[in-house]
Design a protein around this motif. Structure first.
Motif, mmCIF file in Angstrom:
data_model
loop_
_atom_site.group_PDB
_atom_site.id
_atom_site.type_symbol
_atom_site.label_atom_id
_atom_site.label_comp_id
_atom_site.label_asym_id
_atom_site.label_seq_id
_atom_site.Cartn_x
_atom_site.Cartn_y
_atom_site.Cartn_z
ATOM 1 N N VAL A 108 2.328 -3.531 31.930
ATOM 2 C CA VAL A 108 1.753 -3.516 33.760
ATOM 3 C C VAL A 108 -0.054 -3.826 33.349
ATOM 4 O O VAL A 108 -0.531 -4.198 33.238
ATOM 5 N N PHE A 109 -0.554 -3.013 31.965
ATOM 6 C CA PHE A 109 -1.837 -2.962 32.123
ATOM 7 C C PHE A 109 -2.373 -3.952 31.310
ATOM 8 O O PHE A 109 -3.871 -4.591 31.281
ATOM 9 N N HIS A 110 -1.472 -5.121 30.999
ATOM 10 C CA HIS A 110 -1.821 -6.666 30.312
ATOM 11 C C HIS A 110 -1.539 -7.698 31.616
ATOM 12 O O HIS A 110 -1.361 -9.066 30.995
ATOM 13 N N LEU A 111 -1.336 -7.584 32.996
ATOM 14 C CA LEU A 111 -0.818 -8.085 33.878
ATOM 15 C C LEU A 111 -2.179 -9.553 33.625
ATOM 16 O O LEU A 111 -3.489 -9.475 33.943
ATOM 17 N N PRO A 112 -1.317 -10.826 33.945
ATOM 18 C CA PRO A 112 -2.702 -11.919 34.068
ATOM 19 C C PRO A 112 -3.077 -11.809 35.514
ATOM 20 O O PRO A 112 -4.325 -12.760 36.400
ATOM 21 N N GLU A 113 -2.571 -11.842 37.006
ATOM 22 C CA GLU A 113 -3.559 -11.407 38.110
ATOM 23 C C GLU A 113 -2.599 -10.112 38.864
ATOM 24 O O GLU A 113 -1.189 -9.679 38.409
#
Length: 448
Positions: free
Chosen positions: A161-166
């Motif tokens: 979840v910490f790496h969501l693109p947007e």
């Protein structure tokens, strides 16, 4: 020549493993640690640290709205998820570097690869190298549970979840524990439409019922929707990249992200514990005694992998106690009563000791004191949310058995109050303490 390559070999460089490594080395032990992901473990890399930073970032949505009543004019407000995400990840990298420096400064060798147990005194690295050690410590932590249902491969966990693109416009979260409730609050504050689905009707099951009811009431008023008694049965990916998430027999929910937060299980798969005669518990945990020793005298385990209390400070204490016991000539264990905990939901809640229900079951004759108040900050900001503090007291001895709080800054206030519960202070001791006014914390000593 030395009988073993190392006095201690640690598998897992999270909070518990790093603390044990550092302290054992300070006692003169030759120590090595292996970590297959990143040094720092769950808390630093993909857990409490980055999540708390997201909580801080999301709070500005409310603060900026409230600023007008304090005389501030804020023009052109906008939010950029990429800025917050990347700043958080940079700070994670910084802390990872600090953890690595801690190992280096204590002359702890570290291997950035997976290690498995080959026997009571042997481990094998992923590259095939075998290393011997007088003692082995397992500190591999826990891993998110992913339920099996159609389309689960389209879902993410707290790891991703910490790496969501947007920033997603619509988020469906399965689960109602602390991870679920914290991310529900984060995305809701940042403007996402959040729906929480759960297999039961309870949120935060281990916390006092009054706090759970208050949090549910407030979060629903803030726009978070709940679907109880209906865990996800299907997630379908649509042509535009979005998803249809079906909770139980209800109509599908449209989502841009489906986050599974149904708990974490000990990360023991494939560790080779059977090679040392160690059998896992029913939840996949490593059974240990009061001093973190397993069924094999040379192998110990600390932290979430033992499934005692899954909290970073507990893992740190266990790791420290292990090192002192085995290498420092100071045999000691970790005490698990009166461990404070918090949920950084919005608003946050915090607790220490027995809930009202637990206290009634154990002591029978108890008194409950409470303060249901509207924080000054909320009054001035024209917010109607109310805080709630509870003291659970043994009616026979006047000893405080538990403190439970929901409201702004509740975790910060509880840390000091937890000392009083641990020390066995009484309600009379709280009554005799002069209030600090004006503050929310003063409510703790004004209950009558």
């Amino acid at each position: 020549m030395a009988e073993y390559d190392y006095d201690l070999f640690v598998i897992g460089a999270g909070s518990g493993g790093v603390r044990a490594s550092r302290v054992a080395a300070s006692h003169g032990a030759k120590v090595a640690v292996a970590e297959e992901h990143r040094i720092g473990g769950t808390c630093v890399i993909r857990g409490c640290v980055p999540k708390k930073l997201l909580v801080y970032g999301s709070h500005f949505a409310e603060e900026l709205q409230d600023a007008a009543n304090y005389g501030w004019t804020v023009e052109g407000m906008k939010f950029d998820w990429n800025v917050l995400r990347d700043t958080v990840l940079r700070d994670v990298a910084r802390i990872e570097g600090a953890y690595t420096q801690t190992l280096d400064s204590n002359n702890v060798d570290h291997f950035l690869e997976r290690a498995t147990i080959m026997g009571p005194h042997a481990v094998r690295l992923a590259n095939g190298r075998e290393i011997s050690a007088k003692y082995i410590l397992v500190a591999t932590g826990a891993w998110p549970v992913m339920p099996e249902f159609e389309g689960s491969e389209h879902c993410i966990t707290s790891n991703e979840v910490f790496h969501l693109p947007e920033l997603p416009k619509r988020v469906v979260i399965q689960g109602a524990g602390y991870i679920a409730m914290e991310f529900a609050g984060i995305f809701n504050a940042l403007g996402s439409h959040v729906t929480v689905v759960n297999r039961s009707e309870a949120i935060l099951r281990s916390y006092d019922q009054s706090l759970r009811d208050r949090l549910l009431q407030i979060t629903m008023a803030r726009g978070i929707e709940y679907k109880f008694h209906c865990p996800l049965t299907k997630v379908e990916k649509q042509a535009d990249g979005s998803f249809l998430a079906t909770p139980g027999k209800l109509e599908p929910l449209k989502a841009d992200v489906v986050l599974i937060a149904t708990g974490r299980s000990p990360k023991t798969a494939g560790l080779g514990l059977e090679n040392a005669g160690i059998e896992l518990g029913p939840k996949g945990e490593i059974p240990v005694d009061d001093y973190s020793k397993t069924a094999c005298d040379s192998i110990y385990a600390v932290g979430d992998v033992t499934d005692r209390i899954q909290l970073t400070p507990v893992a740190i204490r266990e790791g420290h106690a292990f090192a002192d016991t085995v290498f420092g000539g100071n045999k000691r264990n970790t005490v698990y009563d009166c461990v404070p905990s918090a949920v950084f939901s919005q608003p946050p809640l915090a607790a220490v000791g027995l809930t009202e229900g637990q206290a009634r079951n154990k002591y029978g004759n108890i008194k409950v004191f409470s303060s249901d108040f509207r924080p000054m900050k909320n009054v001035f900001a024209e917010r109607h949310e109310r805080g709630l503090y509870k003291l659970v007291v043994d009616a026979n001895t006047d000893k405080i058995l538990g403190i439970h709080m929901i409201g702004p800054e509740a975790p910060e206030i509880l840390q000091a109050a937890a000392i009083a519960v641990r020390a066995g202070l009484t309600k009379a001791d709280f009554d005799a303490t002069v209030a600090l006014h004006p503050s929310m914390a003063e409510e703790l000593v004004l209950m009558r």
